[in-house]
Design a protein around this motif. Structure first.
Motif, PDB file in Angstrom:
ATOM      1  N   LYS A   1      -4.681  -6.623  -9.664  1.00 27.84           N
ATOM      2  CA  LYS A   1      -4.805  -6.123 -11.035  1.00 27.84           C
ATOM      3  C   LYS A   1      -4.761  -4.593 -11.090  1.00 27.84           C
ATOM      4  O   LYS A   1      -4.102  -4.013 -11.965  1.00 27.84           O
ATOM      5  N   TYR A   2      -5.461  -3.937 -10.173  1.00 26.64           N
ATOM      6  CA  TYR A   2      -5.608  -2.491 -10.217  1.00 26.64           C
ATOM      7  C   TYR A   2      -4.815  -1.832  -9.087  1.00 26.64           C
ATOM      8  O   TYR A   2      -5.005  -2.151  -7.911  1.00 26.64           O
ATOM      9  N   ARG A   3      -3.960  -0.915  -9.465  1.00 23.17           N
ATOM     10  CA  ARG A   3      -3.032  -0.293  -8.508  1.00 23.17           C
ATOM     11  C   ARG A   3      -3.771   0.440  -7.394  1.00 23.17           C
ATOM     12  O   ARG A   3      -3.304   0.487  -6.251  1.00 23.17           O
ATOM     13  N   ARG A   4      -4.929   1.010  -7.702  1.00 18.59           N
ATOM     14  CA  ARG A   4      -5.624   1.831  -6.708  1.00 18.59           C
ATOM     15  C   ARG A   4      -6.138   1.026  -5.512  1.00 18.59           C
ATOM     16  O   ARG A   4      -6.493   1.604  -4.482  1.00 18.59           O
ATOM     17  N   PHE A   5      -6.170  -0.330  -5.658  1.00 18.45           N
ATOM     18  CA  PHE A   5      -6.651  -1.161  -4.546  1.00 18.45           C
ATOM     19  C   PHE A   5      -5.515  -1.821  -3.757  1.00 18.45           C
ATOM     20  O   PHE A   5      -5.766  -2.457  -2.739  1.00 18.45           O
ATOM     21  N   ARG A   6      -4.283  -1.649  -4.194  1.00 11.46           N
ATOM     22  CA  ARG A   6      -3.194  -2.441  -3.618  1.00 11.46           C
ATOM     23  C   ARG A   6      -2.882  -2.082  -2.171  1.00 11.46           C
ATOM     24  O   ARG A   6      -2.542  -2.937  -1.374  1.00 11.46           O
TER      25      ARG A   6
END
Length: 419
Positions: free
Chosen positions: A383-388
């Motif tokens: 969902k969140y790009r910063r965790f990908r």
């Protein structure tokens, strides 16, 4: 009412049809071979329910073929489920309700399956209590029970309970109804079997096993204690020799009634509930599964002391089945939803698992919900790009923070299974 009054030969009223349809509608289910859904019948009762009452009340009702569908059973196996048409389910509900009111009061108190005011939890609780009193258990599995019930013997069992002609007439017709296989071909029943999925099938199965097993064992061995939920049977014994003799007698009884015990799954289990008291030989089996729970020796607390008991908890098969269901849902791809919306979509499923499996040793559910929390962490990562491009641990820590702020977002979080 939507029906006209006519003189009929069979004692089936319009009210019975309407009440039966309400129960069928509440239970839900898909359409049969005619592809007519519950919604269609509900939208035009005069078109579908009036002809059904007219035919049932005059004795001219004949059921359509039963649509067979295969559902996964675990370990790569499948179970054949028979789905009658909606109107056939209504007809079966009419007779099942009437038949149940006649036979239920004659059933054994040790029979729990598909009975009013009886539940699987009551069967598991009685089994737990008896496992603490008796040292040995016979875990009985009947090979293809619903597929191998002999029609002639079943009708004799029904006749033993009632002589009402309309009940006998329609039960016989349902047993003889053809089966439409998944490839579209039609197969005849050949004098045996009752499809799982039919409304009348659980009542007929209970009647058959009540005569074949319950009344037989209570007459032959009145001291024997057992639990039966449909075709799942657990018998308790004090000694191994008693268990061996009784198992052989049960095999002979089933053979005489054209049933067969599954030799690979039927076993004699030692209920080890004491560290000091052991049999003079090594017991082959020390655990068994019953209604989705595994009974085995476990440390438990009683009156402030730790003791070795023989208690139930969710089985590995049940955990594997639920995990497989979660895998098919592909929760990690639901990124177009908010996390609270994911919680709403999973609410009924999680609540159902908690209501059933948390009744006994709820702590064992931690393995199941730990896997669910990891799937939710994977959702966060997608969902969140910063965790990908970061390790999954950071997404999991983010999920932990959300759980602390909103502990009621998911049903399993409410009862303490936090990430």
């Amino acid at each position: 009412m939507i029906f006209e009054n006519e003189q009929k030969t069979q004692p089936i009223t319009k009210l019975q049809i309407m009440e039966a349809f309400k129960r069928v509608k509440a239970n839900g289910g898909s359409a049969g071979v005619d592809h007519i859904s519950i919604e269609q019948v509900d939208g035009n009762k005069r078109k579908y329910l009036y002809p059904l009452w007219n035919r049932m009340a005059s004795g001219s009702y004949f059921p359509k073929a039963v649509r067979q569908t295969l559902i996964p059973k675990g370990e790569g196996k499948t179970r054949a489920l028979g789905i009658p048409t909606v109107t056939d389910r209504v007809a079966q509900q009419v007779i099942a309700t009437e038949l149940e009111s006649i036979v239920d009061k004659t059933f054994s108190s040790n029979s729990f399956g598909y009975r009013p005011d009886k539940s699987a939890h009551e069967a598991v609780e009685q089994c737990r209590i008896n496992c603490m009193k008796y040292s040995w258990v016979i875990d009985i599995d009947i090979k293809g029970f619903f597929d191998n019930i002999d029609h002639e013997l079943l009708m004799k069992a029904v006749q033993w309970h009632t002589d009402r002609k309309h009940i006998l007439l329609y039960c016989k017709r349902w047993l003889e109804a053809p089966i439409q296989l998944p490839d579209g071909s039609v197969r005849q029943t050949e004098g045996k079997g009752t499809p799982q999925g039919g409304v009348i099938s659980p009542v007929l199965a209970n009647i058959f096993l009540d005569v074949v097993f319950d009344k037989w064992i209570e007459k032959r061995n009145p001291e024997v204690v057992y639990e039966r939920y449909a075709d799942d049977i657990v018998v308790h014994c004090h000694h191994i020799k008693e268990a061996l003799r009784l198992l052989e007698a049960i095999k002979e009884r089933f053979k005489a009634c054209k049933l067969e015990v599954n030799r690979s799954k039927t076993k004699i289990v030692y209920c080890r509930r004491n560290q000091k008291k052991q049999p003079p030989f090594k017991a082959r089996y020390q655990k068994f599964d019953f209604l989705g729970f595994t009974f085995k020796p476990r440390i438990s607390k009683e009156y402030g002391k730790l003791i070795l008991g023989f208690t139930p908890a969710i089985s590995q098969k049940s955990i594997a089945r639920i995990n497989d269901e979660l895998r098919k849902l592909k929760i990690h791809r639901w990124t177009y939803f908010s996390l609270s919306r994911v919680g709403e979509l999973l609410k009924s499923k999680i609540r159902g698992w908690l209501n059933y499996y948390s009744k006994f040793r709820r702590s064992e559910l931690r393995h199941l919900f730990r896997d669910l929390n990891r799937r939710l962490a994977r959702w966060v990562s997608n969902k969140y790009r910063r965790f990908r491009r970061r390790h999954w641990y950071f997404a999991y820590k983010h999920l932990q923070g959300i759980a602390k702020l909103y502990p009621y977002m998911f049903e399993h979080w409410k009862v303490g299974f936090m990430p």
